[in-house]
Write a protein that holds these residues in place. Structure first.
Motif, short mmCIF file in Angstrom:
data_model
loop_
_atom_site.label_atom_id
_atom_site.label_comp_id
_atom_site.label_asym_id
_atom_site.label_seq_id
_atom_site.Cartn_x
_atom_site.Cartn_y
_atom_site.Cartn_z
N GLU A 192 17.11 -4.61 -10.32
CA GLU A 192 18.28 -4.93 -11.15
C GLU A 192 18.14 -6.31 -11.78
OE1 GLU A 192 20.54 -2.88 -11.93
OE2 GLU A 192 20.34 -1.28 -10.44
N ALA A 193 17.58 -7.27 -11.04
CA ALA A 193 17.43 -8.63 -11.57
C ALA A 193 16.40 -8.68 -12.69
CB ALA A 193 17.02 -9.58 -10.44
N GLU A 194 15.36 -7.89 -12.57
CA GLU A 194 14.28 -7.94 -13.55
C GLU A 194 14.63 -7.20 -14.84
OE1 GLU A 194 10.71 -8.80 -15.38
OE2 GLU A 194 11.56 -9.66 -13.54
N SER A 195 15.18 -6.01 -14.72
CA SER A 195 15.40 -5.22 -15.94
C SER A 195 16.65 -4.36 -15.88
CB SER A 195 14.19 -4.32 -16.20
OG SER A 195 13.90 -3.51 -15.07
N GLY A 196 17.55 -4.63 -14.93
CA GLY A 196 18.76 -3.85 -14.82
C GLY A 196 20.00 -4.64 -15.19
N GLY A 198 21.59 -6.72 -13.53
CA GLY A 198 21.60 -8.09 -13.04
C GLY A 198 20.77 -9.05 -13.87
N HIS A 199 20.11 -8.53 -14.90
CA HIS A 199 19.21 -9.37 -15.70
C HIS A 199 19.93 -10.53 -16.37
CE1 HIS A 199 15.69 -10.40 -18.08
NE2 HIS A 199 16.43 -10.36 -19.17
N ASP A 200 21.15 -10.30 -16.80
CA ASP A 200 21.91 -11.34 -17.51
C ASP A 200 22.94 -12.03 -16.61
OD1 ASP A 200 20.60 -10.81 -19.95
OD2 ASP A 200 21.95 -9.12 -20.35
N GLU A 202 23.76 -14.70 -13.51
CA GLU A 202 23.22 -15.85 -12.79
C GLU A 202 23.09 -15.54 -11.31
OE1 GLU A 202 21.72 -19.59 -11.91
OE2 GLU A 202 21.99 -18.60 -13.85
N GLY A 221 18.38 -16.33 -9.83
CA GLY A 221 17.17 -15.59 -10.13
C GLY A 221 16.27 -15.34 -8.94
N SER A 343 24.96 0.37 -10.82
CA SER A 343 23.52 0.13 -10.98
C SER A 343 22.99 0.77 -12.25
CB SER A 343 22.77 0.69 -9.76
OG SER A 343 21.40 0.82 -10.01
#
Length: 386
Positions: A192-196, A198-200, A202, A221, A343
């Motif tokens: 999610e952090a990389e491309s989901g 959660g990417h945008d 903080e 990050g 998600s």
């Protein structure tokens, strides 16, 4: 007069080579002009680096670009016989294996039912060997996603207790490469952090429901695993009237709620969710209670971590469950403001995270080997292992 900074010519060639390798890994086959645009290097620098990399079998011709205007240009790509990595997801029911190349492309995949715990390493190694028959190159790295507590040293603590790192050691012996064991929810959070979703963000906490409730938190990050890998075991947070140490959400809880609401306790949560969506009042009552518990968990996490949002994965992302969570959050909004988002990847998030981690590890291992002084790539002596 201050002299300009300078460094050895080999260092500059190494940095330029790394830039080109990373561009080819992330973008796929590129022409020299496209590599100039991606790296900022001059045509002369790109040509010199490619000549060295081609001599070392690190890159290869990938055909001619006839789509762009002007003269046809040759594309280059990473050599197809560079090594590959394995991404493995072991859930409560099955094992899933994907073999990937340095670009992150899945070259082969296989699924199998979950066997006996003591045969798990052998089963995974056999699946990888079957996939490797269609993937050229050498296995360089493996990332294995597992439910339960995973310590930084790779020791797994699940229903059978701690394994002392025995599983990872056994799998490394069978595969002949480094094995990285990670918690399944943590890898889903990385996806999610990389491309989901959660990417945008903080910061966020992923709350995932499979057989139980688990969490993965990304702050600034960075994934926070905790000192001993216990971070994220939120289903054991104290919550009245549930006794301390008893899970808040798991299969047993679902069975008990089904029984008390006149539904079949043998049905899994997915069946109750579908019934809820179809308008079954008893199923709705069950989901409302589970949502209330999850929202109180989110409130507890907020008082300690205060993430920007909560990402809901697994069964928690079901539309019926999501709607119940929003209602439960609204009921306590005068105390805490909680933001929930579903998600981006659903039940595939863990495998996507495992593939991402395996790809990064594979690139680092391959590119470091290509560019190291011992490999001889800068003098044109390096050859990939076949």
């Amino acid at each position: 007069m201050t002299k300009p900074l300078a460094g050895p010519q080999t260092l500059l060639r190494t940095l330029n080579s790394r830039a080109i390798l990373e561009a080819l890994a992330q973008r796929g086959p590129l022409t020299r002009a496209e590599l100039m645009g991606e790296t900022g290097l001059s045509r002369t620098a790109v040509t010199q680096v490619l000549r060295m990399l081609e001599a070392g079998d690190a890159v290869a011709s990938a055909g001619v670009d006839r789509d762009t205007r002007g003269p046809a240009a040759t594309r280059v790509s990473l050599h197809p016989r560079l090594g590959f990595a394995a991404a493995v997801h072991v859930d409560h029911y099955a094992m899933h294996v994907s073999l990937i190349d340095p670009t992150g492309t899945v070259r082969a995949a296989q699924d199998a039912p979950l066997g006996r715990v003591e045969e798990r390493a052998v089963d995974i190694a056999r699946m990888i060997a079957d996939c490797a028959q269609t993937a050229p190159g050498r296995l360089r790295h493996a990332v294995v996603a597992m439910p339960g507590i995973v310590r930084p040293d790779g020791e797994i603590r699940d229903d059978q207790g701690p394994d002392g790192g025995a599983f990872r050691a056994a799998l490394e012996g069978l595969l002949g490469c480094q094995v990285q064991v990670e918690n399944d929810v943590n890898l889903a959070a990385l996806a999610e952090a990389e491309s989901g979703v959660g990417h945008d963000l903080e910061s966020f906490t992923l709350l995932m429901i499979d057989q139980g409730l688990g969490a993965g938190t990304v702050l600034g990050g960075l994934l926070r695993r905790g000192f001993a890998g216990v971070s994220g075991e939120v289903q054991y947070l104290p919550q009245s009237p549930v006794p301390i140490g008893v899970p808040l959400i798991n299969e047993t809880v679902v069975e008990d709620l089904a029984r008390s609401n006149g539904r079949d306790p043998a049905d899994p949560l997915a069946v109750h969710l579908d019934a809820c969506a179809a308008g079954d009042d008893a199923a709705q009552t069950m989901i409302d209670e589970l949502a209330r518990r999850l929202v109180l968990v989110a409130g507890s996490v907020t008082l300690v971590v205060d993430p920007e949002a909560f990402v809901l994965g697994g069964h928690a992302a079901h539309p019926c469950f999501f709607a119940a969570i929003l209602r439960a959050a609204e009921a306590i909004s005068h105390l805490l403001t909680l933001r929930f988002v579903p998600s981006a990847f659903g039940r595939e998030a863990t495998m996507i995270g495992a593939i991402g981690e395996a790809t990064l590890a594979l690139r680092e291992r391959e590119f470091t080997g290509i560019l190291s002084g011992q490999s001889g790539i800068l003098s044109g002596k390096y050859r990939v292992t076949r």
